[in-house]
Design an enzyme around this catalytic site. Structure first.
Site, short mmCIF file in Angstrom:
data_model
loop_
_atom_site.label_atom_id
_atom_site.label_comp_id
_atom_site.label_asym_id
_atom_site.label_seq_id
_atom_site.Cartn_x
_atom_site.Cartn_y
_atom_site.Cartn_z
N ASP A 16 48.90 58.33 25.10
CA ASP A 16 47.55 57.78 24.92
C ASP A 16 46.58 58.79 24.30
O ASP A 16 45.37 58.75 24.56
CB ASP A 16 46.98 57.28 26.26
CG ASP A 16 47.84 56.20 26.87
OD1 ASP A 16 48.47 55.45 26.10
OD2 ASP A 16 47.89 56.10 28.10
N LYS A 19 47.29 58.28 19.10
CA LYS A 19 48.26 58.28 17.99
C LYS A 19 48.04 57.10 17.06
O LYS A 19 48.09 57.23 15.84
CB LYS A 19 49.71 58.24 18.55
CG LYS A 19 50.06 59.44 19.43
CD LYS A 19 51.44 59.29 20.04
CE LYS A 19 51.54 58.20 21.08
NZ LYS A 19 50.77 58.42 22.31
N GLY A 43 51.37 51.65 23.86
CA GLY A 43 50.21 50.81 23.56
C GLY A 43 49.34 51.61 22.62
O GLY A 43 48.72 52.58 23.03
N HIS A 44 49.37 51.28 21.34
CA HIS A 44 48.66 52.06 20.33
C HIS A 44 47.49 51.24 19.80
O HIS A 44 47.69 50.15 19.27
CB HIS A 44 49.62 52.46 19.19
CG HIS A 44 50.73 53.36 19.65
ND1 HIS A 44 51.73 53.81 18.83
CD2 HIS A 44 50.97 53.92 20.85
CE1 HIS A 44 52.53 54.60 19.51
NE2 HIS A 44 52.11 54.67 20.74
N THR A 131 55.73 51.45 33.25
CA THR A 131 54.94 50.35 32.70
C THR A 131 55.55 48.99 33.06
O THR A 131 55.01 47.95 32.71
CB THR A 131 54.85 50.45 31.16
OG1 THR A 131 56.19 50.44 30.65
CG2 THR A 131 54.16 51.74 30.73
N GLN A 226 54.53 57.63 23.42
CA GLN A 226 54.40 58.48 24.60
C GLN A 226 53.95 59.89 24.18
O GLN A 226 53.26 60.03 23.20
CB GLN A 226 55.71 58.51 25.42
CG GLN A 226 56.06 57.20 26.11
CD GLN A 226 56.64 56.14 25.21
OE1 GLN A 226 57.60 56.39 24.51
NE2 GLN A 226 56.07 54.96 25.20
P1 GDP Z 1 47.94 56.05 21.75
O1 GDP Z 1 48.84 55.43 22.75
O2 GDP Z 1 48.19 57.51 21.60
O3 GDP Z 1 47.92 55.34 20.44
O4 GDP Z 1 46.46 55.93 22.37
P2 GDP Z 1 45.81 54.61 23.03
O5 GDP Z 1 45.47 53.65 21.96
O6 GDP Z 1 46.66 54.12 24.16
O7 GDP Z 1 44.53 55.23 23.72
C1 GDP Z 1 43.56 55.88 23.00
C2 GDP Z 1 42.20 55.15 23.21
O8 GDP Z 1 41.16 55.97 22.73
C3 GDP Z 1 42.11 53.86 22.42
O9 GDP Z 1 41.30 52.97 23.15
C4 GDP Z 1 41.43 54.29 21.13
O10 GDP Z 1 40.71 53.23 20.50
C5 GDP Z 1 40.49 55.34 21.63
N1 GDP Z 1 40.20 56.45 20.71
C6 GDP Z 1 41.01 57.05 19.80
N2 GDP Z 1 40.39 58.10 19.22
C7 GDP Z 1 39.15 58.15 19.77
C8 GDP Z 1 38.03 59.04 19.61
O11 GDP Z 1 38.05 60.01 18.86
N3 GDP Z 1 36.93 58.78 20.39
C9 GDP Z 1 36.87 57.74 21.25
N4 GDP Z 1 35.75 57.57 21.95
N5 GDP Z 1 37.89 56.90 21.42
C10 GDP Z 1 39.03 57.11 20.70
P1 IMO Z 2 51.79 55.53 24.39
O1 IMO Z 2 52.77 55.43 23.26
C1 IMO Z 2 51.04 56.80 28.50
C2 IMO Z 2 54.40 56.52 31.29
C3 IMO Z 2 54.29 55.51 32.41
C4 IMO Z 2 55.10 56.21 33.49
C5 IMO Z 2 56.24 56.84 32.68
C6 IMO Z 2 57.52 56.01 32.65
O2 IMO Z 2 50.80 54.43 24.43
O3 IMO Z 2 51.19 56.89 24.44
P2 IMO Z 2 58.23 53.81 31.35
O4 IMO Z 2 57.66 52.42 31.39
O5 IMO Z 2 58.22 54.42 29.99
O6 IMO Z 2 59.58 53.91 32.00
O7 IMO Z 2 57.23 54.68 32.27
O8 IMO Z 2 55.75 57.00 31.38
N1 IMO Z 2 54.22 55.96 29.94
C7 IMO Z 2 53.11 56.15 29.19
N2 IMO Z 2 51.96 56.77 29.50
N3 IMO Z 2 51.24 56.29 27.27
C8 IMO Z 2 52.41 55.69 26.96
O9 IMO Z 2 52.71 55.28 25.71
C9 IMO Z 2 53.40 55.56 27.95
N4 IMO Z 2 54.63 55.01 27.98
C10 IMO Z 2 55.13 55.28 29.19
O10 IMO Z 2 52.95 55.33 32.80
O11 IMO Z 2 54.36 57.27 34.04
MG MG Z 3 48.75 54.25 24.47
#
Ligand code: GDP
Ligand code: IMO
Ligand code: MG
Length: 440
Positions: A16, A19, A43-44, A131, A226
């Site tokens: 999270d 990416k 979840g991107h 998850t 991840q």
């Molecule tokens: P990922 O899994 O690495 O793609 O990240 P996620 O999408 O799960 O979580 C990142 C969250 O931060 C999302 O809600 C993005 O929209 C938000 N986000 C990404 N970059 C920034 C930033 O520079 N500032 C803020 N405030 N939010 C951001």
């Molecule tokens: P993105 O790509 C954050 C965490 C889960 C749990 C562990 C194992 O959005 O960054 P799993 O369902 O993979 O067997 O869970 O890994 N986890 C993540 N945490 N971002 C993710 O993906 C994750 N995918 C799995 O919360 O701790």
């Molecule tokens: Mg994510």
């Protein structure tokens, strides 16, 4: 050797990191974006203007109509979820005809999800906090050589045969160990039939296509899911995911040799978050942690769970840099730190009475580590409209400089908001050639 037009983008913390945002931004110049591991546990999030997309299987390059998107052999794919994801995108006017699925990727089926949930329930207070998407059981079946590969999506008869072979054992485990009613073969075949019709034509030999594109000098991004500390080998085992999340997996997870993946961008938040259980040395359980969660909207993209929050940890960042071979950093969510009176950055740990500046090998040691912080004065300015590094307040630049020095990897990109446009590309960085050229 010719310079390789490829860039691997990986999470350098516990997932999270942003990416999706970074990949979407850079994909305007990419001919191809490939996922190489994980499944719909990812979840991107991609944001532009009023549009918010949450992608689980589909690469974050899909919003660029000219970019080919591949689901590589290292992935596990839930056909029902993927169909829903594609339908949702199409409904919102996104053309998904550029997506292809590796015939060698493995399928996540209903019994994997049931097993994931049952395992977690049985583990009770020792649960991983997965998850619940069936990731672990699907990868376990792959390694036990009894998984069903995506090639079966293109061949309903084969799918039926494989399922008929797999189901008796899966049902026995579910019924005898977990008291679950199990699954019926005919019902499952009926359930998956529409997904086979929809996805079957997308299944190809993605590795050959990728090799051909790279030989032609096309620009390729590899999208990690991840993060480094969730890696099955190098992460905080057993509180990890079930795949190899580090940059090297981009090669094996798409069918390339390791020399193809020599530039690696690590996405890292200006603080740290984690979802699920497991050690997290800089976790802040006081008001500061709550402030980070509120200001950064730190709630899971896939499960909606509140993320655990804490300060930037240079010890894990250096470790992530080493195991990934990071050649640059994308620092996200700098804007979230605006208004914090003091900003902390962990430079080392105290572990069993000793100061250490490296990530300890043993899990028990990590749980005993207490972070040693360097503190920085905060800033009040809103960063969300800043588009050039020089325009950042001095206090923010000082913090970034300290972050860069403490990790030992240069910063290529700074993100100051979720929107595609809220991005700063640093001068002379390795990713300047990938800079977004879209007209917003
Ligand atoms: P990922 O899994 O690495 O793609 O990240 P996620 O999408 O799960 O979580 C990142 C969250 O931060 C999302 O809600 C993005 O929209 C938000 N986000 C990404 N970059 C920034 C930033 O520079 N500032 C803020 N405030 N939010 C951001
Ligand atoms: P993105 O790509 C954050 C965490 C889960 C749990 C562990 C194992 O959005 O960054 P799993 O369902 O993979 O067997 O869970 O890994 N986890 C993540 N945490 N971002 C993710 O993906 C994750 N995918 C799995 O919360 O701790
Ligand atoms: Mg994510």
């Amino acid at each position: 050797m010719e310079p390789v037009n490829s860039l691997v983008i990986v999470g350098a913390q516990w997932g999270d990191e942003g990416k999706g945002k970074v990949i979407d931004y850079l994909s305007s110049k990419a001919d191809l974006v490939a996922r190489f591991q994980g499944g719909d546990n990812a979840g991107h999030t991609v944001v532009y203007g009023a549009n918010i997309f949450k992608l689980h299987h589909v690469p974050s390059g899909i919003l660029n109509p000219n970019t080919l998107c591949l689901l590589g052999n290292g992935m596990v794919i839930n056909p029902l979820v993927l169909v829903r994801e594609l339908d949702e995108l199409e409904k919102r006017g996104i053309d998904t005809s550029n997506l292809r699925i590796s015939a060698k990727a493995h399928l996540i089926l209903s019994y994997h999800q049931a097993l994931d949930e049952a395992n977690e329930l049985m583990l009770a207070d020792k649960k991983i906090g997965t998850t619940g998407r069936g990731i672990g059981p699907a990868y376990a079946d792959k390694m036990l050589r009894r998984g069903i590969r995506a090639s079966a999506l293109a061949n309903p008869e084969l799918f039926g045969e494989r399922l008929a072979e797999a189901l008796p054992l899966q049902n026995r485990i579910l019924k005898d160990i977990f008291g679950h009613p199990g699954f019926d073969l005919k019902e499952m075949i009926d359930l998956y039939r529409p997904a086979l019709e929809r996805l079957g034509p997308l299944v190809i030999d993605t590795a050959s296509l990728l090799a051909k594109q790279m030989a032609e000098g096309k620009k390729v991004l590899f999208e990690g899911a991840q993060g480094a500390l969730l890696d099955i080998d190098h992460g905080t085992y057993p509180y990890v995911t079930s795949s190899s999340t580090v940059a090297a997996a981009a090669a094996s997870g798409t069918g390339l040799g390791p020399a193809s993946v020599n530039k690696v961008l690590g996405v890292i938040k200006a603080y740290t978050t984690r979802v699920g259980e497991g050690p997290f040395p800089t976790e802040d359980l006081s008001e500061a942690g709550d402030q980070l969660r509120e200001r950064g909207s730190e709630f899971g993209t896939t499960t909606g769970r509140p993320r655990r929050c804490g300060w930037f940890d240079a010890v894990i960042a250096r470790y992530a840099a080493r195991i990934n071979g990071l050649t640059g950093l994308a620092v996200t969510k700098l804007d979230v730190l605006s208004g914090m009176e003091v900003i902390n950055l962990a430079v080392s740990y105290r572990c069993r009475g000793q100061e250490i500046d490296y990530f300890p090998e043993g899990f028990d040691d990590l749980s005993q580590c207490e972070p040693l912080y360097k503190s920085f004065p905060g800033w009040d300015e809103d960063l969300s409209r800043v588009r050039a590094y020089e325009e950042l307040p001095n206090a923010a630049k000082d913090f970034l400089k300290a972050l860069e020095d403490s990790v030992g990897v240069r910063i290529d990109l700074v993100s100051v908001g979720p929107d595609r446009s809220q991005t700063i590309i640093c001068k002379d960085s390795q990713i300047e050639i990938w800079s977004n050229t879209r007209q917003e």
